[in-house]
Design a protein around this motif. Structure first.
Motif, PDB file in Angstrom:
ATOM      1  N   PRO A   1      41.223  26.788  44.050  1.00  0.00           N
ATOM      2  CA  PRO A   1      40.796  26.833  45.449  1.00  0.00           C
ATOM      3  C   PRO A   1      41.122  28.141  46.167  1.00  0.00           C
ATOM      4  CG  PRO A   1      42.745  25.486  45.193  1.00  0.00           C
ATOM      5  CD  PRO A   1      42.281  25.843  43.805  1.00  0.00           C
ATOM      6  N   SER A   2      42.033  28.958  45.626  1.00  0.00           N
ATOM      7  CA  SER A   2      42.433  30.155  46.365  1.00  0.00           C
ATOM      8  C   SER A   2      41.751  31.433  45.889  1.00  0.00           C
ATOM      9  CB  SER A   2      43.954  30.325  46.280  1.00  0.00           C
ATOM     10  OG  SER A   2      44.346  30.548  44.937  1.00  0.00           O
TER      11      SER A   2
ATOM     12  N   ALA B   1      37.405  39.549  47.767  1.00  0.00           N
ATOM     13  CA  ALA B   1      38.726  40.027  48.180  1.00  0.00           C
ATOM     14  C   ALA B   1      39.684  40.144  46.996  1.00  0.00           C
ATOM     15  CB  ALA B   1      39.311  39.073  49.224  1.00  0.00           C
ATOM     16  N   ASP B   2      39.671  39.161  46.103  1.00  0.00           N
ATOM     17  CA  ASP B   2      40.618  39.119  45.000  1.00  0.00           C
ATOM     18  C   ASP B   2      40.136  39.846  43.749  1.00  0.00           C
ATOM     19  OD1 ASP B   2      42.289  37.472  46.530  1.00  0.00           O
ATOM     20  OD2 ASP B   2      41.305  35.656  45.818  1.00  0.00           O
ATOM     21  N   GLY B   3      38.862  40.141  43.692  1.00  0.00           N
ATOM     22  CA  GLY B   3      38.252  40.682  42.489  1.00  0.00           C
ATOM     23  C   GLY B   3      38.892  41.931  41.899  1.00  0.00           C
TER      24      GLY B   3
ATOM     25  N   GLU C   1      42.251  44.217  37.459  1.00  0.00           N
ATOM     26  CA  GLU C   1      43.335  45.061  36.932  1.00  0.00           C
ATOM     27  C   GLU C   1      44.350  44.206  36.175  1.00  0.00           C
ATOM     28  OE1 GLU C   1      45.262  47.429  39.924  1.00  0.00           O
ATOM     29  OE2 GLU C   1      43.343  48.026  40.794  1.00  0.00           O
ATOM     30  N   ASP C   2      44.752  43.102  36.781  1.00  0.00           N
ATOM     31  CA  ASP C   2      45.715  42.199  36.149  1.00  0.00           C
ATOM     32  C   ASP C   2      45.135  41.614  34.864  1.00  0.00           C
ATOM     33  OD1 ASP C   2      47.374  42.717  38.293  1.00  0.00           O
ATOM     34  OD2 ASP C   2      47.014  40.773  39.273  1.00  0.00           O
ATOM     35  N   TRP C   3      43.867  41.251  34.922  1.00  0.00           N
ATOM     36  CA  TRP C   3      43.180  40.660  33.763  1.00  0.00           C
ATOM     37  C   TRP C   3      43.148  41.648  32.592  1.00  0.00           C
ATOM     38  CZ3 TRP C   3      41.362  36.185  32.041  1.00  0.00           C
ATOM     39  CH2 TRP C   3      40.502  36.215  30.953  1.00  0.00           C
TER      40      TRP C   3
ATOM     41  N   ILE D   1      46.004  31.882  36.546  1.00  0.00           N
ATOM     42  CA  ILE D   1      46.907  30.846  37.063  1.00  0.00           C
ATOM     43  C   ILE D   1      47.446  31.231  38.446  1.00  0.00           C
ATOM     44  CG2 ILE D   1      49.104  29.644  36.658  1.00  0.00           C
ATOM     45  CD1 ILE D   1      47.018  28.807  34.629  1.00  0.00           C
ATOM     46  N   ALA D   2      47.777  32.503  38.610  1.00  0.00           N
ATOM     47  CA  ALA D   2      48.352  32.970  39.886  1.00  0.00           C
ATOM     48  C   ALA D   2      47.370  32.826  41.043  1.00  0.00           C
ATOM     49  CB  ALA D   2      48.802  34.428  39.755  1.00  0.00           C
TER      50      ALA D   2
END
Length: 105
Positions: free
Chosen positions: A12-13, A18-20, A25-27, A89-90
């Motif tokens: 849901p978050s 915005a998060d892409g 980078e994290d991915w 997960i984060a």
């Protein structure tokens, strides 16, 4: 070594615009850290359609698929440990871990 599918379900978050960039980078860092355990990095998917005996419905249900990756690990518990470190997960997503049934095709 056994293979496992990591099926990502959107949480849901997650807000792609915005998060892409940060998520990507994290991915990429997470994927690079998997080394030879990553068999197929998979792909992200958009809104789906579900086909069944009742016809076609939109949206993938209450927990739609967001993408997949194929990894190899000694056991399902080892695959779960790998999945638990994924940045998906984060963001509030979940990851379904399923073993390859190794059926002859």
């Amino acid at each position: 070594m056994p293979k496992f599918v990591l099926a990502y379900h959107t949480g849901p978050s997650f807000n792609p615009p915005a998060d892409g960039p940060k998520h990507m980078e994290d991915w990429k860092a997470w994927m690079a850290g998997l080394g030879e355990a990553a068999v197929d990095p998979g792909l992200a998917v958009g809104p789906s359609k579900t086909v069944g005996t009742d016809g076609v419905t939109d949206g993938g249900g209450t927990n739609p698929l967001a993408g997949y990756t194929v990894i190899q690990a000694d056991t399902i518990d080892a695959a779960i440990e790998i999945a638990a470190t994924c940045p998906h997960i984060a963001l509030g997503g979940t990851i379904e871990v399923a073993p390859d049934m190794e059926l002859p095709m």
